[in-house]
Design a protein around this motif. Structure first.
Motif, PDB file in Angstrom:
ATOM      1  N   ALA A   1      54.761  31.674  37.213  1.00  0.00           N
ATOM      2  CA  ALA A   1      55.997  30.962  37.546  1.00  0.00           C
ATOM      3  C   ALA A   1      57.209  31.593  36.873  1.00  0.00           C
ATOM      4  N   SER A   2      56.983  32.336  35.793  1.00  0.00           N
ATOM      5  CA  SER A   2      58.112  32.960  35.089  1.00  0.00           C
ATOM      6  C   SER A   2      58.471  34.343  35.637  1.00  0.00           C
ATOM      7  N   VAL A   3      57.684  34.847  36.598  1.00  0.00           N
ATOM      8  CA  VAL A   3      57.980  36.156  37.193  1.00  0.00           C
ATOM      9  C   VAL A   3      59.144  35.993  38.161  1.00  0.00           C
ATOM     10  N   THR A   4      60.163  36.790  37.983  1.00  0.00           N
ATOM     11  CA  THR A   4      61.365  36.697  38.811  1.00  0.00           C
ATOM     12  C   THR A   4      61.093  37.198  40.225  1.00  0.00           C
ATOM     13  N   PRO A   5      61.374  36.350  41.229  1.00  0.00           N
ATOM     14  CA  PRO A   5      61.191  36.801  42.613  1.00  0.00           C
ATOM     15  C   PRO A   5      61.993  38.079  42.887  1.00  0.00           C
ATOM     16  N   GLY A   6      61.353  39.023  43.544  1.00  0.00           N
ATOM     17  CA  GLY A   6      62.021  40.282  43.873  1.00  0.00           C
ATOM     18  C   GLY A   6      61.911  41.336  42.787  1.00  0.00           C
ATOM     19  N   SER A   7      61.404  40.959  41.614  1.00  0.00           N
ATOM     20  CA  SER A   7      61.260  41.927  40.520  1.00  0.00           C
ATOM     21  C   SER A   7      60.101  42.877  40.837  1.00  0.00           C
ATOM     22  N   PRO A   8      60.062  44.015  40.148  1.00  0.00           N
ATOM     23  CA  PRO A   8      58.933  44.936  40.373  1.00  0.00           C
ATOM     24  C   PRO A   8      57.573  44.264  40.143  1.00  0.00           C
ATOM     25  N   GLU A   9      57.469  43.425  39.129  1.00  0.00           N
ATOM     26  CA  GLU A   9      56.205  42.732  38.860  1.00  0.00           C
ATOM     27  C   GLU A   9      55.860  41.773  39.990  1.00  0.00           C
ATOM     28  N   HIS A  10      56.852  41.083  40.513  1.00  0.00           N
ATOM     29  CA  HIS A  10      56.637  40.162  41.628  1.00  0.00           C
ATOM     30  C   HIS A  10      56.151  40.938  42.848  1.00  0.00           C
ATOM     31  N   ARG A  11      56.787  42.054  43.153  1.00  0.00           N
ATOM     32  CA  ARG A  11      56.377  42.880  44.296  1.00  0.00           C
ATOM     33  C   ARG A  11      54.967  43.428  44.097  1.00  0.00           C
ATOM     34  N   ARG A  12      54.653  43.856  42.888  1.00  0.00           N
ATOM     35  CA  ARG A  12      53.327  44.399  42.592  1.00  0.00           C
ATOM     36  C   ARG A  12      52.244  43.341  42.829  1.00  0.00           C
ATOM     37  N   LEU A  13      52.482  42.143  42.314  1.00  0.00           N
ATOM     38  CA  LEU A  13      51.508  41.069  42.474  1.00  0.00           C
ATOM     39  C   LEU A  13      51.405  40.624  43.932  1.00  0.00           C
ATOM     40  N   ARG A  14      52.528  40.591  44.607  1.00  0.00           N
ATOM     41  CA  ARG A  14      52.512  40.226  46.030  1.00  0.00           C
ATOM     42  C   ARG A  14      51.736  41.252  46.847  1.00  0.00           C
ATOM     43  N   ASP A  15      51.901  42.519  46.527  1.00  0.00           N
ATOM     44  CA  ASP A  15      51.157  43.570  47.237  1.00  0.00           C
ATOM     45  C   ASP A  15      49.650  43.388  47.051  1.00  0.00           C
ATOM     46  N   ILE A  16      49.244  43.035  45.843  1.00  0.00           N
ATOM     47  CA  ILE A  16      47.826  42.782  45.575  1.00  0.00           C
ATOM     48  C   ILE A  16      47.332  41.610  46.440  1.00  0.00           C
ATOM     49  N   GLY A  17      48.132  40.566  46.507  1.00  0.00           N
ATOM     50  CA  GLY A  17      47.770  39.408  47.317  1.00  0.00           C
ATOM     51  C   GLY A  17      47.714  39.726  48.793  1.00  0.00           C
ATOM     52  N   GLU A  18      48.676  40.482  49.281  1.00  0.00           N
ATOM     53  CA  GLU A  18      48.674  40.879  50.692  1.00  0.00           C
ATOM     54  C   GLU A  18      47.409  41.655  51.022  1.00  0.00           C
ATOM     55  N   GLU A  19      47.016  42.554  50.132  1.00  0.00           N
ATOM     56  CA  GLU A  19      45.809  43.353  50.342  1.00  0.00           C
ATOM     57  C   GLU A  19      44.566  42.453  50.371  1.00  0.00           C
ATOM     58  N   ALA A  20      44.541  41.450  49.509  1.00  0.00           N
ATOM     59  CA  ALA A  20      43.392  40.540  49.448  1.00  0.00           C
ATOM     60  C   ALA A  20      43.253  39.704  50.720  1.00  0.00           C
ATOM     61  N   PHE A  21      44.347  39.457  51.412  1.00  0.00           N
ATOM     62  CA  PHE A  21      44.304  38.679  52.649  1.00  0.00           C
ATOM     63  C   PHE A  21      43.850  39.502  53.849  1.00  0.00           C
ATOM     64  N   LYS A  22      43.876  40.819  53.738  1.00  0.00           N
ATOM     65  CA  LYS A  22      43.454  41.659  54.856  1.00  0.00           C
ATOM     66  C   LYS A  22      41.959  41.478  55.078  1.00  0.00           C
ATOM     67  N   PRO A  23      41.561  41.423  56.354  1.00  0.00           N
ATOM     68  CA  PRO A  23      40.124  41.291  56.612  1.00  0.00           C
ATOM     69  C   PRO A  23      39.400  42.569  56.205  1.00  0.00           C
ATOM     70  N   PRO A  24      38.166  42.435  55.751  1.00  0.00           N
ATOM     71  CA  PRO A  24      37.416  43.639  55.360  1.00  0.00           C
ATOM     72  C   PRO A  24      37.119  44.500  56.576  1.00  0.00           C
ATOM     73  N   LEU A  25      37.053  45.795  56.365  1.00  0.00           N
ATOM     74  CA  LEU A  25      36.703  46.704  57.443  1.00  0.00           C
ATOM     75  C   LEU A  25      35.226  46.526  57.784  1.00  0.00           C
ATOM     76  N   PRO A  26      34.880  46.604  59.051  1.00  0.00           N
ATOM     77  CA  PRO A  26      33.453  46.561  59.401  1.00  0.00           C
ATOM     78  C   PRO A  26      32.722  47.727  58.735  1.00  0.00           C
ATOM     79  N   ASP A  27      31.451  47.529  58.410  1.00  0.00           N
ATOM     80  CA  ASP A  27      30.673  48.542  57.703  1.00  0.00           C
ATOM     81  C   ASP A  27      30.671  49.886  58.422  1.00  0.00           C
ATOM     82  N   MET A  28      30.521  49.875  59.741  1.00  0.00           N
ATOM     83  CA  MET A  28      30.498  51.139  60.482  1.00  0.00           C
ATOM     84  C   MET A  28      31.806  51.891  60.317  1.00  0.00           C
ATOM     85  N   LEU A  29      32.898  51.183  60.432  1.00  0.00           N
ATOM     86  CA  LEU A  29      34.200  51.821  60.334  1.00  0.00           C
ATOM     87  C   LEU A  29      34.450  52.337  58.924  1.00  0.00           C
ATOM     88  N   SER A  30      34.112  51.533  57.911  1.00  0.00           N
ATOM     89  CA  SER A  30      34.363  51.974  56.538  1.00  0.00           C
ATOM     90  C   SER A  30      33.482  53.165  56.182  1.00  0.00           C
TER      91      SER A  30
END
Length: 79
Positions: free
Chosen positions: A40-69
């Motif tokens: 809650a203390s991370v400033t929106p738009g800060s580099p740390e906020h963007r870094r954490l958001r990027d991690i979250g965005e990646e976690a929401f992506k569906p996993p690649l099918p085994d054949m494709l990966s």
């Protein structure tokens, strides 16, 4: 009144799902609250906020099918 309670219940359900998705369902409640308080203390738009958001965005992506990966891994080995 009932619509507000339903909305609050859905919000809690979705937030609980985030805890599970992050692999923290067995974590101590005080630990979770401490971590969320820090977030809650991370400033929106800060580099740390963007870094954490990027991690979250990646976690929401569906996993690649085994054949494709495995194909991607094989292709990467050739280059």
């Amino acid at each position: 009144m009932m619509a507000d309670r339903k909305k609050q219940a859905r919000e809690k359900f979705l937030l609980g799902g985030l805890v599970v998705k992050a692999g923290l369902s067995g974590a101590d409640r005080a630990f979770l609250l401490g971590g969320l308080s820090e977030l809650a203390s991370v400033t929106p738009g800060s580099p740390e906020h963007r870094r954490l958001r990027d991690i979250g965005e990646e976690a929401f992506k569906p996993p690649l099918p085994d054949m494709l990966s495995s194909h991607i891994a094989e292709t990467a080995e050739w280059h």
